[in-house]
Design a protein around this motif. Structure first.
Motif, short mmCIF file in Angstrom:
data_model
loop_
_atom_site.label_atom_id
_atom_site.label_comp_id
_atom_site.label_asym_id
_atom_site.label_seq_id
_atom_site.Cartn_x
_atom_site.Cartn_y
_atom_site.Cartn_z
N THR A 292 74.17 -14.32 -54.57
CA THR A 292 74.22 -15.92 -53.97
C THR A 292 73.37 -16.73 -52.30
O THR A 292 72.53 -17.19 -51.86
N GLY A 293 74.37 -15.52 -51.77
CA GLY A 293 73.80 -14.81 -50.35
C GLY A 293 72.05 -15.02 -50.35
O GLY A 293 71.82 -14.91 -49.86
N ALA A 294 71.22 -14.72 -51.14
CA ALA A 294 70.23 -14.01 -51.57
C ALA A 294 69.38 -15.07 -50.73
O ALA A 294 68.59 -14.91 -50.35
N HIS A 295 70.05 -16.31 -51.47
CA HIS A 295 69.03 -17.55 -51.05
C HIS A 295 69.31 -18.20 -50.47
O HIS A 295 68.48 -18.55 -49.57
N LEU A 296 70.59 -17.77 -49.67
CA LEU A 296 70.21 -18.44 -48.37
C LEU A 296 69.75 -17.66 -47.19
O LEU A 296 69.24 -18.17 -46.50
N ALA A 297 70.19 -16.43 -47.70
CA ALA A 297 68.95 -15.98 -46.69
C ALA A 297 67.34 -16.02 -46.55
O ALA A 297 66.43 -16.32 -45.52
N ARG A 298 67.11 -16.17 -47.99
CA ARG A 298 65.62 -16.84 -47.94
C ARG A 298 65.32 -18.45 -47.37
O ARG A 298 63.90 -18.86 -47.36
N ALA A 299 67.08 -19.18 -47.27
CA ALA A 299 66.25 -20.64 -47.00
C ALA A 299 66.44 -20.16 -45.40
O ALA A 299 65.89 -21.57 -44.51
N ILE A 300 67.16 -19.95 -44.71
CA ILE A 300 67.52 -19.07 -43.61
C ILE A 300 66.01 -18.79 -42.01
O ILE A 300 65.67 -19.31 -41.58
N ASN A 301 65.22 -17.57 -43.25
CA ASN A 301 64.59 -16.82 -42.80
C ASN A 301 63.75 -16.67 -44.18
O ASN A 301 63.55 -16.07 -44.57
N PRO A 302 61.95 -17.39 -43.51
CA PRO A 302 61.44 -17.50 -45.01
C PRO A 302 60.08 -16.09 -44.63
O PRO A 302 59.84 -16.10 -45.98
N ASP A 303 60.42 -15.33 -43.92
CA ASP A 303 60.00 -14.42 -43.80
C ASP A 303 60.57 -13.69 -44.88
O ASP A 303 59.94 -12.35 -44.45
N VAL A 304 62.02 -13.64 -44.83
CA VAL A 304 62.59 -12.37 -45.75
C VAL A 304 61.46 -12.01 -47.23
O VAL A 304 60.84 -13.15 -47.65
N ILE A 305 61.22 -10.86 -47.00
CA ILE A 305 60.15 -10.05 -48.44
C ILE A 305 60.46 -11.11 -49.55
O ILE A 305 61.78 -10.47 -49.70
N ARG A 306 59.35 -11.49 -50.08
CA ARG A 306 59.81 -11.69 -51.57
C ARG A 306 60.37 -10.83 -52.79
O ARG A 306 60.77 -11.36 -53.00
N LEU A 307 60.04 -9.86 -53.30
CA LEU A 307 60.86 -8.80 -53.79
C LEU A 307 62.30 -8.19 -53.29
O LEU A 307 62.62 -8.25 -54.44
N ALA A 308 62.26 -8.68 -51.83
CA ALA A 308 63.82 -8.40 -51.65
C ALA A 308 64.18 -9.54 -51.97
O ALA A 308 65.94 -9.35 -52.63
N TYR A 309 64.34 -10.48 -52.43
CA TYR A 309 64.56 -12.35 -52.21
C TYR A 309 64.92 -11.60 -53.70
O TYR A 309 65.97 -12.27 -54.35
N ALA A 310 63.99 -11.44 -54.46
CA ALA A 310 64.28 -11.20 -55.97
C ALA A 310 65.36 -10.57 -56.01
O ALA A 310 65.92 -10.66 -57.33
N VAL A 311 65.19 -9.13 -56.33
CA VAL A 311 66.07 -8.50 -56.31
C VAL A 311 66.98 -8.63 -55.64
O VAL A 311 68.00 -7.85 -56.54
N LEU A 312 67.85 -8.80 -54.11
CA LEU A 312 68.98 -8.86 -54.36
C LEU A 312 70.12 -10.15 -55.29
O LEU A 312 71.05 -10.47 -55.14
N SER A 313 68.95 -11.40 -55.87
CA SER A 313 68.94 -12.23 -56.36
C SER A 313 69.90 -11.95 -57.71
O SER A 313 70.55 -12.67 -58.38
N VAL A 314 69.01 -11.05 -58.19
CA VAL A 314 68.53 -10.70 -59.56
C VAL A 314 69.97 -9.34 -60.01
O VAL A 314 70.96 -9.39 -60.77
N MET A 315 69.96 -8.35 -58.68
CA MET A 315 70.19 -6.36 -59.50
C MET A 315 72.24 -7.03 -59.94
O MET A 315 72.21 -5.74 -59.90
#
Length: 152
Positions: free
Chosen positions: A92-115
């Motif tokens: 769930t924190g991956a969503h927050l990381a992406r919301a705070i910093n839109p520069d978070v790499i798309r693949l990192a966001y996907a992997v962190l929210s699913v893995m």
């Protein structure tokens, strides 16, 4: 797409096992995880899941599931729900990381929210197995922590 089918099969197997051999915490967790997986799948079919921006629908499902898992963790007479809650909080924190910093790499966001989904399902299965073992050896197993030690 194969990983989605593999995960769905594992999720259904763990939830089925929880309903067959688990106590109330295992059953509630299995139901919550299954409903969250179905809701997430629905959002994917509606076009979410590209992980270009914050996935609001999926994030909402994750936040609701986190609330349910916190409640189960606080009341269950088990330790494994704390691990499930912690792992889900990371996802769930991956969503927050992406919301705070839109520069978070798309693949990192996907992997962190699913893995974290795979170990969470594994923890449900192990928790159910341990509950069933305690019931076999003792004949009983408490589901919920007692709030008042004076109650029988």
């Amino acid at each position: 797409m194969d990983r989605v089918w593999i995960f769905n099969a594992l999720q259904l197997a763990a939830t089925g096992y929880a309903f067959w051999r688990g106590g109330a915490p295992e059953r509630l967790t299995g139901l919550a995880l299954l409903l969250a997986a179905l809701a997430t799948r629905m959002f994917h079919q509606l076009g979410a899941g590209e992980f270009v921006d914050v996935e609001i629908g999926i994030m909402t499902v994750d936040i609701v599931l986190l609330g349910v898992m916190i409640a189960i963790t606080l009341h269950a007479d088990r330790f494994w729900p704390a691990w499930v809650t912690a792992l889900h909080a990371l996802g769930t924190g991956a969503h927050l990381a992406r919301a705070i910093n839109p520069d978070v790499i798309r693949l990192a966001y996907a992997v962190l929210s699913v893995m974290w989904s795979y170990p969470i399902v594994l923890l449900l299965a192990v928790g159910t197995m341990r509950h069933a073992r305690r019931v076999r050896s003792r004949g009983w197993d408490l589901d919920w922590s007692r709030q008042d030690p004076t109650l029988p």
